[in-house]
Motif scaffolding. Structure first.
Motif, PDB file in Angstrom:
ATOM      1  N   LEU A   1      -1.934   0.145  -1.270  1.00  0.00           N
ATOM      2  CA  LEU A   1      -3.286  -0.255  -0.869  1.00  0.00           C
ATOM      3  C   LEU A   1      -3.240  -1.580  -1.928  1.00  0.00           C
ATOM      4  CD1 LEU A   1      -5.796   2.561  -0.378  1.00  0.00           C
ATOM      5  CD2 LEU A   1      -4.201   1.573   1.201  1.00  0.00           C
ATOM      6  N   ARG A   2      -3.329  -2.838  -1.223  1.00  0.00           N
ATOM      7  CA  ARG A   2      -3.170  -4.065  -2.437  1.00  0.00           C
ATOM      8  C   ARG A   2      -4.202  -5.231  -1.720  1.00  0.00           C
ATOM      9  NH1 ARG A   2       3.321  -5.001  -1.939  1.00  0.00           N
ATOM     10  NH2 ARG A   2       3.318  -5.489   0.364  1.00  0.00           N
ATOM     11  N   GLY A   3      -4.002  -6.405  -2.178  1.00  0.00           N
ATOM     12  CA  GLY A   3      -4.743  -7.528  -1.831  1.00  0.00           C
ATOM     13  C   GLY A   3      -4.311  -8.168  -0.692  1.00  0.00           C
TER      14      GLY A   3
ATOM     15  N   HIS B   1       9.080  -9.005  -6.081  1.00  0.00           N
ATOM     16  CA  HIS B   1       9.419  -8.394  -4.614  1.00  0.00           C
ATOM     17  C   HIS B   1      10.453  -7.335  -4.864  1.00  0.00           C
ATOM     18  CE1 HIS B   1       7.242 -11.605  -2.859  1.00  0.00           C
ATOM     19  NE2 HIS B   1       7.926 -12.386  -3.501  1.00  0.00           N
ATOM     20  N   PHE B   2      11.144  -7.456  -5.773  1.00  0.00           N
ATOM     21  CA  PHE B   2      12.509  -6.358  -5.706  1.00  0.00           C
ATOM     22  C   PHE B   2      11.979  -5.333  -6.594  1.00  0.00           C
ATOM     23  CE2 PHE B   2      16.493  -4.891  -8.235  1.00  0.00           C
ATOM     24  CZ  PHE B   2      16.878  -4.302  -7.259  1.00  0.00           C
ATOM     25  N   ALA B   3      11.317  -5.679  -8.067  1.00  0.00           N
ATOM     26  CA  ALA B   3      10.989  -4.438  -9.043  1.00  0.00           C
ATOM     27  C   ALA B   3       9.943  -3.442  -7.997  1.00  0.00           C
ATOM     28  CB  ALA B   3      10.286  -5.145 -10.275  1.00  0.00           C
TER      29      ALA B   3
ATOM     30  N   TRP C   1      -0.773 -10.349  -0.285  1.00  0.00           N
ATOM     31  CA  TRP C   1       0.311  -9.669  -0.327  1.00  0.00           C
ATOM     32  C   TRP C   1       0.841  -9.392   0.966  1.00  0.00           C
ATOM     33  CZ3 TRP C   1       2.940 -11.014  -4.459  1.00  0.00           C
ATOM     34  CH2 TRP C   1       2.483 -11.155  -5.566  1.00  0.00           C
ATOM     35  N   GLN C   2      -0.135  -9.691   2.066  1.00  0.00           N
ATOM     36  CA  GLN C   2       0.424  -9.118   3.341  1.00  0.00           C
ATOM     37  C   GLN C   2       1.540  -9.968   3.820  1.00  0.00           C
ATOM     38  OE1 GLN C   2      -2.294 -10.068   6.766  1.00  0.00           O
ATOM     39  NE2 GLN C   2      -2.828  -7.890   6.702  1.00  0.00           N
ATOM     40  N   ILE C   3       1.496 -11.334   3.476  1.00  0.00           N
ATOM     41  CA  ILE C   3       2.567 -12.135   4.179  1.00  0.00           C
ATOM     42  C   ILE C   3       3.896 -11.623   3.571  1.00  0.00           C
ATOM     43  CG2 ILE C   3       2.445 -13.769   2.065  1.00  0.00           C
ATOM     44  CD1 ILE C   3       2.821 -14.840   5.723  1.00  0.00           C
TER      45      ILE C   3
END
Length: 510
Positions: free
Chosen positions: A239-241, A223-225, A244-246
């Motif tokens: 744009l990602r899966g 989350h940080f990096a 990871w929306q949560i």
């Protein structure tokens, strides 16, 4: 407004607002996107879809596609997986503008090589009070998790170290007590406009305790990096899966703590089996490497993915049309990506591969490559047989196969052995009948030497010579292939061609 009510409980607090026309607000000038996989194994179909859609989004708007390797969890790193991943992307036609192998002004592009950067950035959050040092032991954290599960509550950190006095912190630092650095979550119910799902609001603090930003070993958490790298690398769209929306509202809080402007986010739905079940990494049908090894062409696999996920204009009932990477980039529209799970249809993959073979056979250089491949496959399959693998014959077979086969490798299977193996002269045939048959076949023009005409000629021959048609077909099949099964005799003759058909029939009479 729609509220998710699925389990686990934390999903109850995501509010999704209807998707609207995002084209008006989408920043489309020179976007920078990234594909940021972890080197924990092979590239699977979901990862390829994420990379592909990022690539097409960038290319459709004159932007840049960045490859970044997120290897902060060193315990899960698989040796050689980075090279394999890059090879899979290149095989699929996805070329990065910046990355570990290509370089760029925003590098390094491997997170384990950016530890000094994370140390610099974490200091900013400590200084402005957005983060704090946590000295809780793993044993205490395990007890918290155990007690929460017993009480049927969501396991989360209780933020115990958030309010430690400076004196206590100094004492623990002086004693050399290990610590990590956590982020102070606020109870803000943040809203963001998902490019695919629409408006989403979620209060992450309801279900989570303060998350770790920097572990005790000096490595950052995802989350940080992720936030730091996206900002410093100038990423404009993520744009990602959908998994990871949560976490997105948590990332937005970190952006806010830094005073940075976040990128725009879009989350792609899951790829599922035809029956709606989730794809499993344990199955060989999700590895990009397996598709490649099983005779699937890269453009076929790319089109297969786009047909299941949306993002392109499709006319119902128009059938499958294979599109080049350039055409896909030109047509791609992020607001047309479906928010529903992408159901795979294996039949579409086979059709895409057949169309790609057909496309390549229209190019002389690509055809030569395929001919050489077929010759090699057949020679390896039948090393001790008397073969006909001349270039002309192979080309003839390939032209015949475009409407029947979906993989070049099938041509070397036993089913099609008759195409290559010349029959022996030990076949028992009626020589008197075959002498008349040879004369008849020699009189047939090249134009009429095709399946339907040949079938008519052979029926006419059997009637005039008083031989039952099935008996004639059985003898001819033996002479042409030495096999008891296979395509029809007329189809086989068309495929072999007039010259070779006659040569095989004459050979059994010697």
């Amino acid at each position: 407004m729609f509220i998710f009510k699925s389990k686990p409980p934390l999903l109850r607090y995501i509010c999704v607002y209807p998707k609207h026309n995002l084209c008006r607000t989408l920043k489309t000038v020179n976007p920078r996107v990234r594909f940021a996989p972890s080197p924990t194994g092979y590239l699977h179909l979901g990862g390829l879809r994420t990379a592909l859609y990022n690539y097409l989004f960038a290319k459709s708007r004159g932007g840049a596609f960045v490859l970044r390797i997120e290897d902060t969890d060193q315990s899960r790193k698989v040796e050689g997986s980075v090279d394999a991943l890059i090879q899979d992307l290149e095989w699929a036609g996805i070329e990065c503008d910046e990355g570990p192998a290509k370089g760029g002004k925003y590098g390094p592009y491997v997170q384990s090589e950016r530890l000094h950067i994370y140390q610099e950035q974490i200091k900013k959050l400590l200084d402005n009070g957005s983060a704090y040092k946590c000295f809780c032991t793993e044993r205490r954290l395990n007890i918290l998790r155990r007690d929460a599960i017993k009480s049927q509550k969501i396991p989360k950190y209780d933020n115990r170290c958030r309010n430690l006095s400076q004196e206590v912190i100094r004492e623990k630092m002086k004693a050399g007590t290990p610590y990590c650095i956590r982020f102070k979550l606020s109870s803000d119910c943040l809203f963001f406009d998902d490019l695919i799902f629409g408006g989403i609001a979620y209060d992450v603090s309801i279900n989570e305790g303060d998350p770790v930003l920097l572990k005790s070993d000096g490595y950052p958490t995802y989350h940080f990096a992720n936030v730091v790298d996206d900002h410093l690398m100038g990423v404009t769209h993520v744009l990602r899966g959908v998994e990871w929306q949560i976490s997105t509202t948590k990332h937005l809080l970190i952006y806010k703590a830094f005073g940075w402007t976040p990128p725009q986010f879009g989350h792609m739905p899951l790829i599922v089996n035809p029956d709606g079940t989730k794809l499993s990494k344990r199955h060989s049908d999700v590895r990009v490497e397996d598709y490649r090894n099983n005779g699937i062409y890269p453009l076929a696999l790319v089109n297969y993915i786009t047909l299941s996920g949306g993002g392109f204009d499709h006319v119902p009932g128009a059938g499958v049309r294979l599109k080049t990477m350039e055409e896909l980039a030109k047509e791609f529209q992020i607001d047309k990506v479906s928010s529903h799970p992408s159901r795979l249809n294996p039949d579409l993959l086979e059709e895409c591969n057949r169309l790609e073979i057909k496309r390549q056979l229209q190019d002389e250089e690509l055809t030569k490559t395929i001919v050489t491949k077929v010759q090699k496959l057949v020679t390896e399959k039948y090393p001790e047989e008397n073969l006909n693998i001349s270039e002309d014959h192979v080309r003839n077979v390939l032209n015949w196969s475009t409407s029947r086969l979906t993989r070049i490798e099938e041509l070397a299977s036993s089913k099609f052995g008759f195409l290559w193996i010349l029959p022996s002269n030990t076949v028992d045939v009626n020589k008197e009948v075959f002498e008349k048959l040879i004369n008849t076949l020699e009189d047939i023009s090249m134009k009429e030497f095709e399946q339907n005409c040949l079938k008519d000629h052979l029926k006419d021959f059997s009637t005039k010579n008083g031989i039952k048609f099935p008996v004639l077909m059985k003898m001819m099949r033996s002479a042409l292939s030495g096999l008891n099964e296979g395509p029809g005799v007329a189809e086989m003759m068309q495929l072999l061609g007039k010259y070779q058909s006659l040569e095989r029939i004459k050979a059994v009479m010697r």
